[in-house]
Design a protein around this motif. Structure first.
Motif, PDB file in Angstrom:
ATOM      1  N   GLU A   1       0.821  -1.212   0.000  1.00  0.00           N
ATOM      2  CA  GLU A   1       0.000   0.000   0.000  1.00  0.00           C
ATOM      3  C   GLU A   1       0.857   1.266   0.000  1.00  0.00           C
ATOM      4  O   GLU A   1       0.658   2.165  -0.819  1.00  0.00           O
ATOM      5  CB  GLU A   1      -0.917  -0.017   1.234  1.00  0.00           C
ATOM      6  CG  GLU A   1      -1.789   1.215   1.399  1.00  0.00           C
ATOM      7  CD  GLU A   1      -2.930   1.294   0.396  1.00  0.00           C
ATOM      8  OE1 GLU A   1      -3.646   2.309   0.401  1.00  0.00           O
ATOM      9  OE2 GLU A   1      -3.103   0.343  -0.394  1.00  0.00           O
ATOM     10  N   THR A   2       1.827   1.348   0.904  1.00  0.00           N
ATOM     11  CA  THR A   2       2.671   2.532   0.980  1.00  0.00           C
ATOM     12  C   THR A   2       3.536   2.686  -0.257  1.00  0.00           C
ATOM     13  O   THR A   2       3.721   3.788  -0.777  1.00  0.00           O
ATOM     14  CB  THR A   2       3.548   2.480   2.245  1.00  0.00           C
ATOM     15  OG1 THR A   2       2.689   2.431   3.403  1.00  0.00           O
ATOM     16  CG2 THR A   2       4.447   3.703   2.342  1.00  0.00           C
TER      17      THR A   2
ATOM     18  N   ARG B   1       1.365   4.018  -3.179  1.00  0.00           N
ATOM     19  CA  ARG B   1       1.022   5.431  -3.026  1.00  0.00           C
ATOM     20  C   ARG B   1       2.192   6.346  -3.384  1.00  0.00           C
ATOM     21  O   ARG B   1       1.988   7.497  -3.771  1.00  0.00           O
ATOM     22  CB  ARG B   1       0.545   5.707  -1.602  1.00  0.00           C
ATOM     23  CG  ARG B   1      -0.824   5.106  -1.305  1.00  0.00           C
ATOM     24  CD  ARG B   1      -1.350   5.510   0.051  1.00  0.00           C
ATOM     25  NE  ARG B   1      -2.709   5.038   0.251  1.00  0.00           N
ATOM     26  CZ  ARG B   1      -3.807   5.652  -0.195  1.00  0.00           C
ATOM     27  NH1 ARG B   1      -3.675   6.801  -0.864  1.00  0.00           N
ATOM     28  NH2 ARG B   1      -5.010   5.153   0.022  1.00  0.00           N
TER      29      ARG B   1
ATOM     30  N   THR C   1      -2.960   9.092 -10.893  1.00  0.00           N
ATOM     31  CA  THR C   1      -3.804   9.121  -9.701  1.00  0.00           C
ATOM     32  C   THR C   1      -4.647   7.862  -9.581  1.00  0.00           C
ATOM     33  O   THR C   1      -4.913   7.382  -8.474  1.00  0.00           O
ATOM     34  CB  THR C   1      -4.707  10.367  -9.722  1.00  0.00           C
ATOM     35  OG1 THR C   1      -3.880  11.537  -9.742  1.00  0.00           O
ATOM     36  CG2 THR C   1      -5.612  10.422  -8.499  1.00  0.00           C
TER      37      THR C   1
ATOM     38  N   THR D   1      -2.077   5.595  -7.801  1.00  0.00           N
ATOM     39  CA  THR D   1      -1.624   5.975  -6.454  1.00  0.00           C
ATOM     40  C   THR D   1      -2.774   6.108  -5.467  1.00  0.00           C
ATOM     41  O   THR D   1      -2.582   5.924  -4.264  1.00  0.00           O
ATOM     42  CB  THR D   1      -0.826   7.281  -6.504  1.00  0.00           C
ATOM     43  OG1 THR D   1      -1.654   8.328  -7.048  1.00  0.00           O
ATOM     44  CG2 THR D   1       0.423   7.124  -7.354  1.00  0.00           C
ATOM     45  N   GLU D   2      -3.970   6.415  -5.944  1.00  0.00           N
ATOM     46  CA  GLU D   2      -5.134   6.555  -5.068  1.00  0.00           C
ATOM     47  C   GLU D   2      -6.100   5.379  -5.207  1.00  0.00           C
ATOM     48  O   GLU D   2      -7.273   5.496  -4.870  1.00  0.00           O
ATOM     49  CB  GLU D   2      -5.860   7.868  -5.381  1.00  0.00           C
ATOM     50  CG  GLU D   2      -5.011   9.119  -5.200  1.00  0.00           C
ATOM     51  CD  GLU D   2      -4.481   9.270  -3.780  1.00  0.00           C
ATOM     52  OE1 GLU D   2      -5.242   8.974  -2.827  1.00  0.00           O
ATOM     53  OE2 GLU D   2      -3.304   9.652  -3.629  1.00  0.00           O
TER      54      GLU D   2
ATOM     55  N   PRO E   1      -8.414   2.585  -4.480  1.00  0.00           N
ATOM     56  CA  PRO E   1      -9.040   2.170  -3.219  1.00  0.00           C
ATOM     57  C   PRO E   1      -8.817   0.693  -2.954  1.00  0.00           C
ATOM     58  O   PRO E   1      -8.550  -0.090  -3.871  1.00  0.00           O
ATOM     59  CB  PRO E   1     -10.525   2.468  -3.466  1.00  0.00           C
ATOM     60  CG  PRO E   1     -10.687   2.377  -4.934  1.00  0.00           C
ATOM     61  CD  PRO E   1      -9.403   2.882  -5.533  1.00  0.00           C
ATOM     62  N   ARG E   2      -8.954   0.303  -1.711  1.00  0.00           N
ATOM     63  CA  ARG E   2      -8.651  -1.089  -1.375  1.00  0.00           C
ATOM     64  C   ARG E   2      -9.641  -2.054  -2.005  1.00  0.00           C
ATOM     65  O   ARG E   2      -9.350  -3.245  -2.143  1.00  0.00           O
ATOM     66  CB  ARG E   2      -8.594  -1.272   0.139  1.00  0.00           C
ATOM     67  CG  ARG E   2      -9.935  -1.286   0.866  1.00  0.00           C
ATOM     68  CD  ARG E   2      -9.702  -1.611   2.324  1.00  0.00           C
ATOM     69  NE  ARG E   2     -10.954  -1.818   3.046  1.00  0.00           N
ATOM     70  CZ  ARG E   2     -11.005  -2.311   4.278  1.00  0.00           C
ATOM     71  NH1 ARG E   2      -9.882  -2.627   4.921  1.00  0.00           N
ATOM     72  NH2 ARG E   2     -12.159  -2.485   4.885  1.00  0.00           N
TER      73      ARG E   2
END
Length: 326
Positions: A187-188, A191, A210, A213-214, A216-217
């Motif tokens: 996740e990190t 991003r 985007t 990087t954004e 959603p889970r």
């Protein structure tokens, strides 16, 4: 007997595929919602093996448990099957042709701020240059997992090349020399991946970055295929696979995204047996999926063809392939 707990279809969108130019996003295709319905057929349960996190990412701890729980529930509901389903749903020419049109020549999602075109006819998009997959892993992925995943992608690429007749291969582990980049990130790491994505695809639109990087889970994995000149011929692709996924879910992401990035870009409720269906019944490529890939790279079809231009040829090719299956 204890009943299997059903999954809420609103919670588990699993993947997204995007076809973009280097100037603007052209269409969002292939993002699926889990709608299990009644259990069908049988499933081979995969070992419940959580992802190996080497460089600890605090954001990965909860996500690893989350994705492992979802895989367990899907398998318990006889989803994520690893067989082909061929005995249940025989391949016929009409089924093959109609499913191919839904998967390859239709935009899947509703039009929105980024210009996605839902439900509209699309043109045939595919590669002309040889495809070379390269796997890049974040520091959170250990060596054993890297070797395992690379070997799986090598085998997958061989199957895709054999089915399509198009040159498809995998670069050696550690190499970045390819045109279809597969990033396996926590996740990190994801991003923070904007600079790497821009280096892979110079000129990529900020909106496309985007989307990664954004992410959603609820989106398990994603692929973007790019056309540098705005044509229907792909020149580069980037796939994102979450490092937190357990083994079968991660393998399913490789199968679907690495195939959708070749041009079979949409999901359809009509596609069965197939991984190109939001119901998650099948985790891995089926025989019908490989036949559709063979159709997609048939030299009688050409990039840029519309449905009306290709329809007669599609049914001719499907008849030949279905006859070969009987």
């Amino acid at each position: 007997m204890k009943r299997n707990r059903r999954l809420d279809p609103r919670l588990y969108r699993t993947k997204a595929s995007v076809t973009v130019t280097l100037a603007a996003v052209m269409g969002l295709v292939g993002c699926a919602s889990l709608q299990p319905g009644q259990p069908r057929g049988s499933s081979i349960a995969a070992p419940r093996r959580p992802a190996e996190i080497v460089t600890t990412d605090p954001a990965s701890v909860e996500l690893t448990a989350y994705y492992t729980r979802i895989q367990d529930e899907r398998v318990a509901n006889r989803l994520m099957r690893t067989d082909t389903g061929a005995q249940e749903v025989p391949v016929t020419a009409s089924r093959l042709a109609e499913t191919y049109i839904q998967v390859a020549l239709r935009e899947e999602h509703a039009r929105g701020p980024l210009g996605f075109g839902g439900g509209a006819d699309s043109v045939l998009r595919r590669w002309e240059a040889p495809v070379v997959y390269t796997l890049e892993f974040g520091p959170s992925v250990g060596r054993e997992r890297r070797l395992q995943d690379h070997a799986q992608v090598v085998r997958l690429a061989s199957r895709l090349a054999q089915a399509s007749g198009h040159p498809i291969s995998t670069a050696p582990l550690g190499s970045t020399q390819g045109n279809f980049h597969v990033l396996v990130l926590s996740e990190t790491e994801r991003r923070a991946a904007g600079p790497r994505i821009r280096a892979i695809v110079p000129g990529i639109d900020d909106a496309a970055v985007t989307l990664i990087t954004e992410m959603p889970r609820e989106t398990f994995c994603l692929v973007m295929a790019f056309s540098r000149d705005g044509s229907a011929v792909y020149s580069e692709a980037v796939a994102i696979v979450r490092a937190e996924h357990p083994d079968l879910t991660r393998l399913a992401c490789y199968h679907e995204e690495l195939t959708q990035g070749l041009g079979l870009a949409s999901d359809s409720s009509q596609a069965r047996p197939s991984i190109f269906n939001d119901d998650q019944e099948f985790a891995l490529l089926t025989d019908q999926d490989l036949l559709m890939l063979k159709m997609h790279y048939d030299p009688r079809l050409r990039p840029g063809m519309t449905r009306s231009q290709a329809s007669t040829l599609i049914f001719t090719i499907a008849s030949e392939l279905a006859a070969g299956e009987s």
